[in-house]
Design a protein around this motif. Structure first.
Motif, short mmCIF file in Angstrom:
data_model
loop_
_atom_site.label_atom_id
_atom_site.label_comp_id
_atom_site.label_asym_id
_atom_site.label_seq_id
_atom_site.Cartn_x
_atom_site.Cartn_y
_atom_site.Cartn_z
N THR A 191 -4.35 6.12 37.13
CA THR A 191 -5.76 5.95 37.46
C THR A 191 -5.84 4.65 38.25
OG1 THR A 191 -6.47 7.07 35.45
CG2 THR A 191 -8.09 5.66 36.54
N GLY A 192 -6.43 4.71 39.44
CA GLY A 192 -6.50 3.55 40.31
C GLY A 192 -5.54 3.72 41.46
N PRO A 193 -5.46 2.79 42.39
CA PRO A 193 -6.32 1.61 42.47
C PRO A 193 -7.69 1.99 43.07
CG PRO A 193 -4.82 1.61 44.33
CD PRO A 193 -4.48 2.82 43.48
N MET A 194 -8.67 1.16 42.80
CA MET A 194 -10.02 1.35 43.32
C MET A 194 -10.56 0.02 43.84
SD MET A 194 -11.68 3.65 40.33
CE MET A 194 -10.51 4.28 39.15
N ASN A 195 -11.36 0.11 44.87
CA ASN A 195 -12.00 -1.09 45.39
C ASN A 195 -13.26 -0.67 46.13
OD1 ASN A 195 -12.67 -3.60 46.30
ND2 ASN A 195 -10.70 -4.01 47.28
N VAL A 198 -14.45 -0.95 41.93
CA VAL A 198 -14.27 -0.10 40.75
C VAL A 198 -15.65 0.45 40.37
CG1 VAL A 198 -13.49 -0.02 38.37
CG2 VAL A 198 -12.31 -1.49 40.00
N LYS A 226 -12.72 -1.44 31.79
CA LYS A 226 -12.81 -1.18 33.23
C LYS A 226 -11.59 -1.78 33.92
CE LYS A 226 -16.45 -1.47 36.72
NZ LYS A 226 -17.80 -2.01 36.99
N LEU A 227 -11.06 -1.04 34.89
CA LEU A 227 -9.98 -1.57 35.72
C LEU A 227 -10.48 -2.73 36.57
CD1 LEU A 227 -8.34 1.62 37.32
CD2 LEU A 227 -7.23 0.00 35.78
N GLU A 265 -10.21 -4.53 40.33
CA GLU A 265 -9.98 -4.00 41.67
C GLU A 265 -8.50 -4.00 41.99
OE1 GLU A 265 -12.42 -6.22 44.41
OE2 GLU A 265 -14.22 -5.11 43.82
N ASP A 266 -8.09 -2.97 42.72
CA ASP A 266 -6.71 -2.82 43.20
C ASP A 266 -5.67 -2.85 42.08
OD1 ASP A 266 -7.55 -2.70 45.92
OD2 ASP A 266 -7.78 -4.90 45.90
N SER A 267 -6.02 -2.33 40.91
CA SER A 267 -5.04 -2.24 39.82
C SER A 267 -4.94 -0.80 39.33
CB SER A 267 -5.42 -3.20 38.68
OG SER A 267 -6.61 -2.78 38.06
N TRP A 268 -3.91 -0.53 38.56
CA TRP A 268 -3.58 0.82 38.11
C TRP A 268 -3.35 0.82 36.60
CZ3 TRP A 268 -1.24 4.42 41.94
CH2 TRP A 268 -1.12 3.88 43.22
#
Length: 187
Positions: free
Chosen positions: A68-72, A74, A162-163, A165-168
């Motif tokens: 799950t991720g990465p997201m930017n 989140v 919550k993740l 940003e830019d993490s998995w």
């Protein structure tokens, strides 16, 4: 006449003594009634305490495996789909949010897992305020991290992870990435 008067006094004295005995009996009954009401109130509290069982545990993926991720940016909390338990129905597997069903002191724990070369970072939030986090910067082998905290919650307070940003994070049927909590005691 004196005899009649003595007889009346005796009768009156006997009646007064009988009345005192009856008053004492009424007082005993009133005391018993008061104690019964106290016991009934205690029983109701015990019943309510029984209803105050709150605990949940879930892992990220309902089935299979994956990142799950990465997201930017989140967009939302991590949504833990594989629910192991949810007493008190505080955890919502559609949103990933635990909502406190009662005021109390709660314990929360979360684990996160990542594969080599990926950044893993997750924070726990209370009502959109960060409380604690885990972090692993591109480990050479699999990375694991966990954290826990004890929080005082009002009824309706929201807890989620919550993740960053830019993490998995990674999960599979073994449930490496998970989120749990339970009520320690009500307030």
């Amino acid at each position: 006449m004196e005899q009649k008067l003595d007889c009346i006094v005796t009768q009156f004295t006997d009646m007064m003594e009988e009345l005192r005995r009856e008053i004492r009996e009424v007082e005993k009954l009133q005391d018993l009634e008061k104690r019964l009401k106290t016991m009934e109130a205690t029983l109701e509290e015990l019943k309510k305490d029984k209803e105050k069982k709150v605990a949940f545990s879930a892992s990220l993926l309902a089935s299979g495996e994956g990142h799950t991720g990465p997201m930017n940016p989140v967009p939302s909390p991590l949504i833990y789909k594989k629910v192991f338990s949810n007493y008190g129905n505080g955890y919502d597997s559609n949103t990933g949010i635990f909502t406190a069903p009662i005021k109390g002191v709660y314990f929360f724990r979360f684990y996160a897992h990542c594969h080599p070369g990926t950044k893993m970072a997750v924070s726990l939030y209370k009502n959109d305020q960060g409380q604690c986090s885990v972090f692993s910067w591109k480990p050479v082998t699999n990375g694991n991290a966990s954290n826990s905290t004890v929080l005082t919650l009002e009824k309706g307070d929201r807890i989620y992870t919550k993740l960053w940003e830019d993490s998995w994070v990674f999960d599979d049927p073994a449930g490496y990435t998970s989120f749990s909590g339970f009520l320690l005691f009500s307030l």
